[in-house]
Design a protein around this motif. Sequence first.
Motif, PDB file in Angstrom:
ATOM      1  N   VAL A 291       1.192  -1.382   0.071  1.00 16.11           N
ATOM      2  CA  VAL A 291       0.101   0.297   0.446  1.00 16.11           C
ATOM      3  C   VAL A 291       1.067   1.078   0.262  1.00 16.11           C
ATOM      4  O   VAL A 291       0.690   2.372  -0.651  1.00 16.11           O
ATOM      5  CB  VAL A 291      -1.009   0.065   0.996  1.00 16.11           C
ATOM      6  N   GLY A 292       1.980   1.595   0.628  1.00 19.88           N
ATOM      7  CA  GLY A 292       3.512   2.053   0.523  1.00 19.88           C
ATOM      8  C   GLY A 292       3.263   2.151  -0.483  1.00 19.88           C
ATOM      9  O   GLY A 292       3.607   3.574  -0.718  1.00 19.88           O
ATOM     10  N   GLY A 293       4.111   1.304  -1.328  1.00 18.36           N
ATOM     11  CA  GLY A 293       3.858   1.556  -2.441  1.00 18.36           C
ATOM     12  C   GLY A 293       3.236   1.828  -3.614  1.00 18.36           C
ATOM     13  O   GLY A 293       3.663   2.148  -4.650  1.00 18.36           O
ATOM     14  N   ILE A 294       1.924   1.618  -3.300  1.00 16.81           N
ATOM     15  CA  ILE A 294       1.484   2.260  -4.493  1.00 16.81           C
ATOM     16  C   ILE A 294       0.483   3.101  -3.980  1.00 16.81           C
ATOM     17  O   ILE A 294      -0.308   3.947  -5.363  1.00 16.81           O
ATOM     18  CB  ILE A 294       0.374   1.360  -5.246  1.00 16.81           C
ATOM     19  N   GLY A 295       0.006   4.006  -2.786  1.00 17.04           N
ATOM     20  CA  GLY A 295      -1.067   4.513  -2.661  1.00 17.04           C
ATOM     21  C   GLY A 295      -0.982   6.276  -3.362  1.00 17.04           C
ATOM     22  O   GLY A 295      -2.093   6.359  -2.862  1.00 17.04           O
ATOM     23  N   ASP A 296      -0.103   6.532  -3.371  1.00 18.98           N
ATOM     24  CA  ASP A 296       0.193   7.833  -4.234  1.00 18.98           C
ATOM     25  C   ASP A 296      -0.235   7.580  -5.616  1.00 18.98           C
ATOM     26  O   ASP A 296      -0.915   9.189  -5.180  1.00 18.98           O
ATOM     27  CB  ASP A 296       1.384   8.505  -4.197  1.00 18.98           C
ATOM     28  N   LEU A 297      -0.670   6.652  -6.084  1.00 15.88           N
ATOM     29  CA  LEU A 297      -1.102   6.514  -7.487  1.00 15.88           C
ATOM     30  C   LEU A 297      -2.626   6.202  -7.451  1.00 15.88           C
ATOM     31  O   LEU A 297      -2.949   5.693  -8.821  1.00 15.88           O
ATOM     32  CB  LEU A 297       0.093   6.054  -8.301  1.00 15.88           C
ATOM     33  N   TYR A 298      -2.530   5.260  -6.691  1.00 17.03           N
ATOM     34  CA  TYR A 298      -3.770   4.606  -6.633  1.00 17.03           C
ATOM     35  C   TYR A 298      -5.342   5.087  -5.321  1.00 17.03           C
ATOM     36  O   TYR A 298      -5.050   4.879  -4.503  1.00 17.03           O
ATOM     37  CB  TYR A 298      -3.786   2.294  -6.482  1.00 17.03           C
ATOM     38  N   ALA A 309      -5.444  -6.354  -1.054  1.00 16.08           N
ATOM     39  CA  ALA A 309      -5.901  -4.582  -1.631  1.00 16.08           C
ATOM     40  C   ALA A 309      -6.436  -5.491  -2.919  1.00 16.08           C
ATOM     41  O   ALA A 309      -6.662  -5.865  -3.776  1.00 16.08           O
ATOM     42  CB  ALA A 309      -4.755  -4.126  -1.898  1.00 16.08           C
ATOM     43  N   PHE A 310      -7.846  -3.758  -3.062  1.00 13.45           N
ATOM     44  CA  PHE A 310      -8.934  -3.944  -3.725  1.00 13.45           C
ATOM     45  C   PHE A 310      -8.241  -2.361  -4.761  1.00 13.45           C
ATOM     46  O   PHE A 310      -9.835  -2.004  -5.048  1.00 13.45           O
ATOM     47  CB  PHE A 310      -9.667  -4.496  -2.986  1.00 13.45           C
ATOM     48  N   PRO A 311      -7.117  -2.624  -5.222  1.00 18.57           N
ATOM     49  CA  PRO A 311      -7.482  -0.109  -6.301  1.00 18.57           C
ATOM     50  C   PRO A 311      -7.888  -0.936  -6.850  1.00 18.57           C
ATOM     51  O   PRO A 311      -8.320  -1.403  -7.897  1.00 18.57           O
ATOM     52  CB  PRO A 311      -6.271  -0.957  -5.707  1.00 18.57           C
ATOM     53  N   ARG A 312      -8.680   0.835  -6.873  1.00 18.29           N
ATOM     54  CA  ARG A 312      -9.677   0.662  -8.923  1.00 18.29           C
ATOM     55  C   ARG A 312      -8.745   1.082  -9.878  1.00 18.29           C
ATOM     56  O   ARG A 312      -7.825   1.594 -10.538  1.00 18.29           O
ATOM     57  CB  ARG A 312      -9.904   2.182  -8.093  1.00 18.29           C
ATOM     58  N   ILE A 333      -6.016 -10.121 -10.237  1.00 20.60           N
ATOM     59  CA  ILE A 333      -7.036 -10.947 -10.364  1.00 20.60           C
ATOM     60  C   ILE A 333      -8.639  -9.713 -10.705  1.00 20.60           C
ATOM     61  O   ILE A 333      -8.305  -9.052 -10.088  1.00 20.60           O
ATOM     62  CB  ILE A 333      -7.847 -11.385  -9.448  1.00 20.60           C
ATOM     63  N   PRO A 334      -8.458  -9.708 -12.145  1.00 18.55           N
ATOM     64  CA  PRO A 334      -9.683  -8.705 -11.964  1.00 18.55           C
ATOM     65  C   PRO A 334     -10.721  -8.749 -10.901  1.00 18.55           C
ATOM     66  O   PRO A 334     -11.303  -9.452 -11.182  1.00 18.55           O
ATOM     67  CB  PRO A 334     -10.353  -9.303 -13.471  1.00 18.55           C
ATOM     68  N   GLY A 335     -11.514  -7.690 -10.963  1.00 15.82           N
ATOM     69  CA  GLY A 335     -12.209  -7.116  -9.361  1.00 15.82           C
ATOM     70  C   GLY A 335     -13.825  -7.646  -9.780  1.00 15.82           C
ATOM     71  O   GLY A 335     -14.695  -8.031  -9.141  1.00 15.82           O
ATOM     72  N   ASN A 336     -13.414  -8.044 -11.577  1.00 15.07           N
ATOM     73  CA  ASN A 336     -15.291  -7.989 -10.926  1.00 15.07           C
ATOM     74  C   ASN A 336     -15.485  -9.882 -11.278  1.00 15.07           C
ATOM     75  O   ASN A 336     -17.532 -10.379 -11.042  1.00 15.07           O
ATOM     76  CB  ASN A 336     -15.356  -8.143 -13.723  1.00 15.07           C
ATOM     77  N   ILE A 337     -14.662  -9.988 -11.119  1.00 12.01           N
ATOM     78  CA  ILE A 337     -15.192 -12.235 -10.772  1.00 12.01           C
ATOM     79  C   ILE A 337     -16.083 -11.946  -9.400  1.00 12.01           C
ATOM     80  O   ILE A 337     -16.664 -12.629  -9.007  1.00 12.01           O
ATOM     81  CB  ILE A 337     -13.888 -12.677 -10.523  1.00 12.01           C
ATOM     82  N   PHE A 338     -15.326 -10.379  -8.154  1.00 16.29           N
ATOM     83  CA  PHE A 338     -15.940 -10.567  -7.163  1.00 16.29           C
ATOM     84  C   PHE A 338     -16.695  -9.378  -6.484  1.00 16.29           C
ATOM     85  O   PHE A 338     -17.013  -8.851  -5.842  1.00 16.29           O
ATOM     86  CB  PHE A 338     -14.916 -10.346  -6.155  1.00 16.29           C
ATOM     87  N   SER A 339     -17.581  -9.187  -7.985  1.00 18.12           N
ATOM     88  CA  SER A 339     -18.635  -7.374  -7.875  1.00 18.12           C
ATOM     89  C   SER A 339     -19.101  -7.863  -9.809  1.00 18.12           C
ATOM     90  O   SER A 339     -18.717  -8.538 -10.472  1.00 18.12           O
ATOM     91  CB  SER A 339     -17.333  -6.684  -8.229  1.00 18.12           C
ATOM     92  N   ARG A 340     -19.715  -6.601  -9.035  1.00 15.14           N
ATOM     93  CA  ARG A 340     -21.233  -6.604  -9.896  1.00 15.14           C
ATOM     94  C   ARG A 340     -20.507  -5.706 -11.107  1.00 15.14           C
ATOM     95  O   ARG A 340     -20.861  -5.147 -12.070  1.00 15.14           O
ATOM     96  CB  ARG A 340     -22.765  -6.248  -9.230  1.00 15.14           C
ATOM     97  N   HIS A 341     -19.328  -4.697 -10.136  1.00 11.94           N
ATOM     98  CA  HIS A 341     -18.843  -3.754 -11.330  1.00 11.94           C
ATOM     99  C   HIS A 341     -17.397  -4.125 -11.581  1.00 11.94           C
ATOM    100  O   HIS A 341     -16.852  -4.902 -11.433  1.00 11.94           O
ATOM    101  CB  HIS A 341     -18.200  -2.741  -9.672  1.00 11.94           C
ATOM    102  N   ASP A 342     -16.920  -3.673 -12.523  1.00 13.88           N
ATOM    103  CA  ASP A 342     -15.718  -4.022 -13.199  1.00 13.88           C
ATOM    104  C   ASP A 342     -14.578  -2.964 -13.245  1.00 13.88           C
ATOM    105  O   ASP A 342     -14.223  -2.412 -14.707  1.00 13.88           O
ATOM    106  CB  ASP A 342     -15.991  -4.613 -14.656  1.00 13.88           C
ATOM    107  N   THR A 343     -14.191  -2.367 -12.269  1.00 16.29           N
ATOM    108  CA  THR A 343     -14.067  -1.353 -12.244  1.00 16.29           C
ATOM    109  C   THR A 343     -12.347  -1.694 -10.884  1.00 16.29           C
ATOM    110  O   THR A 343     -11.267  -0.249 -11.088  1.00 16.29           O
ATOM    111  CB  THR A 343     -14.389   0.028 -11.082  1.00 16.29           C
ATOM    112  N   HIS A 344     -12.102  -2.720 -10.631  1.00 14.80           N
ATOM    113  CA  HIS A 344     -11.647  -2.351  -9.238  1.00 14.80           C
ATOM    114  C   HIS A 344     -10.207  -3.816  -9.855  1.00 14.80           C
ATOM    115  O   HIS A 344     -10.700  -4.230 -10.323  1.00 14.80           O
ATOM    116  CB  HIS A 344     -12.131  -2.847  -7.807  1.00 14.80           C
TER     117      HIS A 344
END
Length: 369
Positions: A291-298, A309-312, A333-344
């Motif tokens: 999270v420290g490695g990507i938190g500023d960009l995601y 972690a489940f970034p957008r 892993i694409p988020g749409n496996i776990f969600s009705r949204h395909d955003t994360h």
Amino acid sequence: MPHRWLAQRTSCFDSSGIRRVFDLASQMTDPINLSIGQPDFDVPERVQQAAIEAIRGGKNGYALTQGMPVLRDKLLARVAAEYDHADRSLLVTSGTSGALVLVLMTLVNPGDEVIIFDPYFVMYDALVGLVGGRSVVVDTHPDFRIDPERLRQAITPRTKAILLNSPSNPTGVVATEAEIRAVAEIAAEHDIALISDEIYRLFCYDAPFVSPARFNPQTLVIDGFSKTHAMTGWRVGFAHGPGAVIEEMTKLQQYTYVCAPQPAQWAAAVAIDVDMSGHIDAYRRKRDLLVGGIGDLYDVVTPSGAFYAFPRAPWGSGSEFVEAAIARQLLIIPGNIFSRHDTHFRVSYAAADETIQRGVEVLRELAKR
Ligand code: PMP
């Protein structure tokens, strides 16, 4: 067209998305694999030894359907110390998945509704369909917090159960005590079964774990040794809850899984007493590394538990972004496996620090594309 022999229930789920990632992984020579749903540490030495001794000692036959006393009694004692509920029985199952299948088969009639929180663990939606139920999704985007009002609105006369998972797969979010209490009380108020999947309960980094069973004595808890002791292949889980429900689950187990593997149960009885806190501390550091490695960009909610972690996705849909990552050897892993949204997308940090570091570098480059 599906093959003419296939029953309709086989169309309830589609695991092609996650399988595609694993297929691609098997073809790559040096993938940066942050897609894995199991710890990167090995089964503790003492637990391995206990399994070997059980096998050598001839403990290789069927186990008792409800579980071997060596394990079941220990689990029951732990549960009794924690809750002091008058009516709480326990069944050892073939993994937490086994407990989940049995509990849904036991509770859900065709057409019944089961409330799940989006994002949800993939199996929930699939298994609810498999037993003839209907998933009713309560959205928790964008902060993955449970809004009790939204939960209330989702309840209908057909609601049979609520499935709660904290710490969560795929978000890593740990529900607060207030959220847990609200869900527990709403379930009790409406006489709805509350199923609490606590498989990640040991992986809590910022606050102690809270179970809804503390606030609702009827809660059905499912749990297991897969994640806490890296025993995913050993298939030992358990379920505890009201005696009448556990009894029916036990009967069903007799006619389905039969039992959880006996040698693994002897080993799990040893695993209960192994201190895993060193690994948990290591995973907290891995969480910070990612999270420290990507938190500023995601746009990412800091996970307080599990090992995900489940970034957008910073651009495109979740699936498009994952395609681009895979082209760079990064398996997520694409988020749409776990969600009705395909955003994360889901990133697992159950990996060596060096792998996480390489993953962070690729994610940083992809975000700037
Ligand atoms: N529940 C959740 C939330 C999980 O993430 C998993 C495993 N990925 C399971 C249940 C199933 O675990 P088991 O190996 O014990 O069947």
